[in-house]
Design a protein around this motif. Structure first.
Motif, PDB file in Angstrom:
ATOM      1  N   HIS A 143       0.865  -1.194   0.000  1.00 57.12           N
ATOM      2  CA  HIS A 143       0.000   0.000   0.000  1.00 57.12           C
ATOM      3  C   HIS A 143       0.896   1.237   0.000  1.00 57.12           C
ATOM      4  O   HIS A 143       2.040   1.183   0.440  1.00 57.12           O
ATOM      5  N   ASP A 161      -9.461   0.335   4.700  1.00 62.97           N
ATOM      6  CA  ASP A 161      -9.139  -1.072   4.481  1.00 62.97           C
ATOM      7  C   ASP A 161      -8.927  -1.731   5.838  1.00 62.97           C
ATOM      8  O   ASP A 161      -8.915  -1.062   6.867  1.00 62.97           O
ATOM      9  N   HIS A 212      -5.594   9.517   1.052  1.00 59.47           N
ATOM     10  CA  HIS A 212      -4.474   9.520   0.108  1.00 59.47           C
ATOM     11  C   HIS A 212      -4.307  10.935  -0.434  1.00 59.47           C
ATOM     12  O   HIS A 212      -5.293  11.566  -0.830  1.00 59.47           O
TER      13      HIS A 212
END
Ligand SMILES: [Zn+2]
Ligand SMILES: [Zn+2]
Length: 315
Positions: free
Chosen positions: A248, A283, A291
């Motif tokens: 990630h 998640d 982000h």
């Protein structure tokens, strides 16, 4: 008939509850508290401590109090404005337009009238030297909403040394509180990097360009203003990152609501998917998190989905 109405309105209420309920519950279960050890020790003026603080929506809760000087330890600041039309890109910073990042070199300055299709641009003298704000007075006359007439048509930069005495204090909730509506933060700040430098809302490019000024960022996405000192408008990979074992995108800091901010791209160069309006998603490993927008987007975060703390700058 009345009974039917009652039953149908009851059904609507049940439907509303069941459609909101599980989503919020899931978010609450997956909240990751702030890890203060991620912050760079050398950046801290005093050790981070927990303190009760009242958040944006009036909730009084445990927050981390983080006191820093807005100076990065991992990279140098600047340069911003080139000084001569002959200067290469190493002598200047970057600028963003239409989602793209451009090097502000001598050529960019000489070409800016064509770039913006506006003949009023006049950023350099006949000898090729570029009009740059040099003193604190000049930078402050240019780096404000109503740019003073004499500082129009300048490349604007303020030096970090002008604001050496600034001390920045952040209060961020240790356990983020997700709320159902996002908060737009056009003023104030959206978060901070692990070096204590703040992530700002989008730079007011319309006002900047209207005055025929340019306020370049350095290659790390930062520049200086008189209010908060050095700050970022882009996440460019210069600051401390916490790598994620699952590939990630790495973590780059915290939003003012205590949720983590991660880089734009993962280890394979892919952008995160299913992001909400604020740039967030969740998640299993990280819970809800954000982000950063692409460096050319002039937007690190669109908004905040949690109750947020505050940044206070003392002069
Ligand atoms: Zn700025
Ligand atoms: Zn993610």
């Amino acid at each position: 008939m009345n009974h039917l109405k009652k039953i149908s309105s009851l059904l609507v209420i049940i439907l509303i509850i069941t459609s909101c309920g599980p989503k919020n519950k899931k978010l609450v279960e997956e909240i990751t508290p702030v890890n203060f050890s991620y912050f760079i020790q050398e950046s801290l003026i005093e050790p981070i401590k927990a303190e009760k603080y009242t958040l944006s929506n009036g909730t009084k809760t445990d927050c981390y109090k983080i006191v820093v000087k807005s100076i990065p330890h991992e990279h140098q600041m600047g340069p911003w404005c080139p000084t001569h039309l002959k200067d290469s890109k190493e002598k200047g910073g970057i600028w963003f337009e239409g989602g793209k990042v451009y090097d502000v070199d001598g050529h960019f300055i000489s070409n800016i009238g064509a770039f913006y299709a506006d003949a009023k641009w006049d950023l350099y003298h006949e000898d090729g030297s570029i009009k740059v704000t040099k003193t604190q007075q000049e930078c402050e006359g240019a780096a404000k909403p109503n740019v003073e007439e004499i500082y129009k048509n300048h490349c604007v930069e303020c030096q970090p040394s002008f604001y050496h005495d600034h001390l920045t204090t952040y209060y961020i909730p240790i356990k983020p509180i997700y709320q159902t509506y996002p908060s737009k933060l056009r003023r104030g700040i959206v978060g901070l990097a692990f070096n204590g430098v703040n992530f700002d809302p989008p730079a007011p490019t319309t006002a900047i360009l209207k005055a025929h000024t340019l306020a370049p960022l350095d290659d790390c996405g930062g520049h200086v203003n008189p209010h908060v000192g050095y700050h970022y408008h882009a996440v460019n990979g210069c600051t401390k990152e916490i790598e994620q074992p699952d590939g990630h995108a790495p973590m780059v800091g915290y939003a003012m609501d205590g949720f983590g901010i991660f880089a734009t791209f993962d280890s394979k160069g892919n952008k995160a998917t299913n992001l909400d309006a604020c740039g967030g998603h969740e998640d299993k490993t990280r819970g809800y998190h954000y982000h950063a927008g692409e460096p050319g987007s002039n937007q690190i975060l669109g908004c905040l989905n949690g109750e947020y703390g505050k940044m206070v700058v003392s002069h």
